[in-house]
Design an enzyme around this catalytic site. Structure first.
Site, short mmCIF file in Angstrom:
data_model
loop_
_atom_site.label_atom_id
_atom_site.label_comp_id
_atom_site.label_asym_id
_atom_site.label_seq_id
_atom_site.Cartn_x
_atom_site.Cartn_y
_atom_site.Cartn_z
CE1 TYR A 128 -3.09 -3.13 0.80
CE2 TYR A 128 -4.46 -1.45 0.97
CZ TYR A 128 -4.20 -2.56 0.76
OH TYR A 128 -5.30 -3.48 0.43
CE LYS A 175 4.33 -17.79 -2.46
NZ LYS A 175 3.39 -19.14 -2.76
CG ASP A 208 0.53 -20.62 -1.54
OD1 ASP A 208 1.26 -20.32 -0.32
OD2 ASP A 208 1.18 -21.38 -2.41
CG ASP A 232 -7.61 -5.71 1.54
OD1 ASP A 232 -8.32 -5.53 1.80
OD2 ASP A 232 -7.26 -5.89 0.29
CG ASP A 236 -12.63 -8.41 2.87
OD1 ASP A 236 -12.36 -7.92 3.63
OD2 ASP A 236 -13.17 -8.02 1.80
C1 LIG Z 1 -11.20 0.05 0.36
C2 LIG Z 1 -10.02 -0.44 0.29
C3 LIG Z 1 -9.01 0.63 -0.07
C4 LIG Z 1 -9.56 -1.12 1.59
C5 LIG Z 1 -8.03 -1.67 1.81
O1 LIG Z 1 -7.83 -2.30 0.69
O2 LIG Z 1 -7.63 -1.68 2.59
C6 LIG Z 1 -10.72 -2.08 2.27
O3 LIG Z 1 -10.61 -3.31 1.36
C7 LIG Z 1 -10.38 -2.43 3.48
O4 LIG Z 1 -9.99 -3.74 3.70
O5 LIG Z 1 -10.43 -1.74 4.45
C1 LIG Z 2 6.58 -23.44 -4.25
C2 LIG Z 2 5.89 -22.00 -4.55
C3 LIG Z 2 7.07 -21.49 -5.15
C4 LIG Z 2 4.90 -22.26 -5.79
C5 LIG Z 2 4.43 -20.69 -6.08
O1 LIG Z 2 4.32 -19.77 -5.10
O2 LIG Z 2 4.18 -20.55 -7.25
C6 LIG Z 2 3.52 -22.83 -5.44
O3 LIG Z 2 2.73 -22.29 -4.15
C7 LIG Z 2 2.61 -22.89 -6.61
O4 LIG Z 2 1.56 -22.54 -6.64
O5 LIG Z 2 3.01 -23.66 -7.44
#
Ligand SMILES: CC(C)[C@H](C(=O)O)[C@@H](O)C(=O)O
Ligand SMILES: CC(C)[C@H](C(=O)O)[C@@H](O)C(=O)O
Lengths: 337, 337
Positions: A128, A175, A208, A232, A236
């Protein structure tokens, strides 16, 4: 309001449904005799040069002075030359941690039971930064910034939160297998703080994998702490597990103990002014504000009344499948206090 | 193998459980009389200077020559001075799109029914640039790179995929409200391509909202296309909806029509060599490879046999709550061909 010294808190009712749900909070607080006096501020209709946004300087001064506030949804006006209202608040008030408790509401069925998580998001840097440029045509770069100072600060908040709220585990989400230096610094900072809290279990989970585990079994997690963008996304996702942003509270913590609680859902202009809005997210956010003020009894009483009203199911707003108005839902909560 | 001209495909059995699940694919393909001859390559035990990784130059040449391959899980050896095996493959073979079909397996119950999504991830740039630096102590920066060329390329792949697979909608996932220039360029590229496919509905969804919607109601989505990191996160989230990475196929598409299908789960060293591994993800990945080769009949037959075996539930590996061995599960599939 006959209590010895009422606390003054800033209130941003916000746009769209904001004023209606803010009214609901005011009524519930009054019925529960919460010793708070509101100082109301609205978003201006022109750019304030001192904030470079539609937020007035006075409204920011109000939060700085009161150190505590509550914020409804704000729709950033379209146009150039000004900053998003949410980002301005975070920046100007140095709101470094966004805390979102996320729990299953008894009686409100989703695919998940017994969710009980806290996401703690670094709120000032990372993806950000706003630093983006295009030097070569068709090649755009964006800078993600991770600092040791901000990482330590949010990690410290997360561990302290875990300790003071009876939580057992903090998971740092990252990550770092790809962004070894930036996310690596975030993890290093978390590890450093973790050592000061030997009673809290510390683990690191790749984002992930974290998302996959969250949808398979959210009970695997307790407190999650992470850089801005991951926070963020994951906050959610977690809200989705229990019904969405209309039901989940949020509170921003700033340097020097400022707390600005907020409903993070949209301003729903389509239903604004129709007495249809669900005030739950703002009410539960107001409850987190009360806890921050250490008004635990009031917080508990109000939260129980909200949860009871939803659980009974007699008064539910349209978004929850009911046909209650905002005012009837609010009255039902007051009757359960 | 008496078919007129068998196709040669590269096979990387990979590490850990890799050789066992690769064996399962070989047996199923043989039973289904798929006209493919495998050219097997293993990860080397020293760094090949030409690839800067443990992948041998010959193995990459094999994929380049055959234009089609299948890859089991590879555990990148620990240490410095070499590149991750997965990233090397993506880079060296210019595997620009990672395609992951994600659907509910009949008879295998999760919290979600009737999931049927395709995630298409840009696989070469974005947050995976590897460009990170620390100039000031305690302040680390990472560069995200979005190019018009790579964005158009993956968008084009997504729309073409939608059109040729009877899909109706493509959703571009982004955070352009924050990263206006980088994600903005990604969206602009998607819009440009969308105009060439008027029969496909195009929409744009912010990543945080997308994750919330996915856990609330995945049926809202059809084909999703997105920059690298978002694709990494969302593809795993989607896999979680239907049971995890052990059940979902993946295929990487490169320039000039290269296709490298792969199981994206780990190498599970704890159960390696014990005849306990679930070969489903690699088998279903092999099926996507057959579709890429336009061997639709074989693909259909094999996929049906896999799904039928899982649906019957008599032969399931331990990860699916059964007690079948890899070989018995494989035999069951062959018997359903
Ligand atoms: C509206 C947007 C800029 C904001 C963000 O990305 O932080 C929202 O998604 C949040 O989580 O408050
Ligand atoms: C192992 C890692 C580097 C890889 C990535 O982040 O792309 C894995 O999560 C994927 O989705 O293949």
């Amino acid at each position: 309001s006959s209590a010895p010294s009422p606390i003054t808190a800033t209130l941003f009712p916000g746009d769209g449904i904001g004023p209606e749900i803010a009214e609901s909070v005011k009524q519930v607080f009054q019925a529960a005799e919460v010793p708070i006096e509101w100082e109301e501020h609205y978003v201006g209709n022109q750019i304030d040069p001192r904030t470079q946004s539609f937020l007035t300087w006075e409204s920011l001064e109000s939060v700085r002075r009161n150190r505590v506030g509550l914020k409804g949804p704000m729709a950033t006006p379209i146009g150039k030359g000004h900053r998003s209202l949410n980002l301005t608040l975070r920046k100007e008030l140095n709101l470094y941690a966004n805390v979102r408790p996320c729990y299953s509401l008894p009686g409100y069925k989703t695919r998940y039971d017994n969710v009980d998580l806290i996401t703690i998001r670094e709120n000032t840097e990372g993806e950000y930064s706003g630093l983006e440029h295009q030097v070569v045509r068709g090649v755009v770069e964006s800078l993600k910034i991770i600092t040791r100072q901000a990482s330590l600060r949010v990690a410290d908040y997360a561990f302290h939160y875990a300790k003071t709220h009876g939580r057992e585990r903090v998971s740092a989400i990252h990550k770092a297998n790809i962004m070894q230096k930036t996310d690596g610094l975030f993890l290093k900072s978390c590890r450093e703080v973790a050592e000061k809290y030997p009673e809290i279990t510390y683990e690191e989970v790749v984002i992930d994998n974290c998302c996959m585990m969250l949808v398979k079994n959210p009970a695997l997690f307790d407190v999650l702490v992470m850089p801005n963008l991951y926070g963020d996304i994951i906050s959610d996702l977690c809200a989705g597990l229990v019904g969405g942003l209309g039901l989940t509270p949020s509170c921003n913590i700033g340097e020097g103990g400022i707390a600005l609680a907020e409903a993070v859902h949209g301003s729903a202009p389509d239903i604004a002014g129709k007495n249809l809005a669900n005030p739950t997210a703002l009410l539960l956010s107001a409850v987190t504000m009360l806890r921050h003020l250490e008004l635990y009894d009031k917080a508990e009483r109000i939260q129980n009344a909200i949860l009871k009203t939803i659980a009974e199911g007699k008064y539910r707003t349209a978004d929850l499948g009911g046909s209650s108005t905002t005012t009837d839902f609010t009255k039902a909560i007051c009757s359960h206090l």
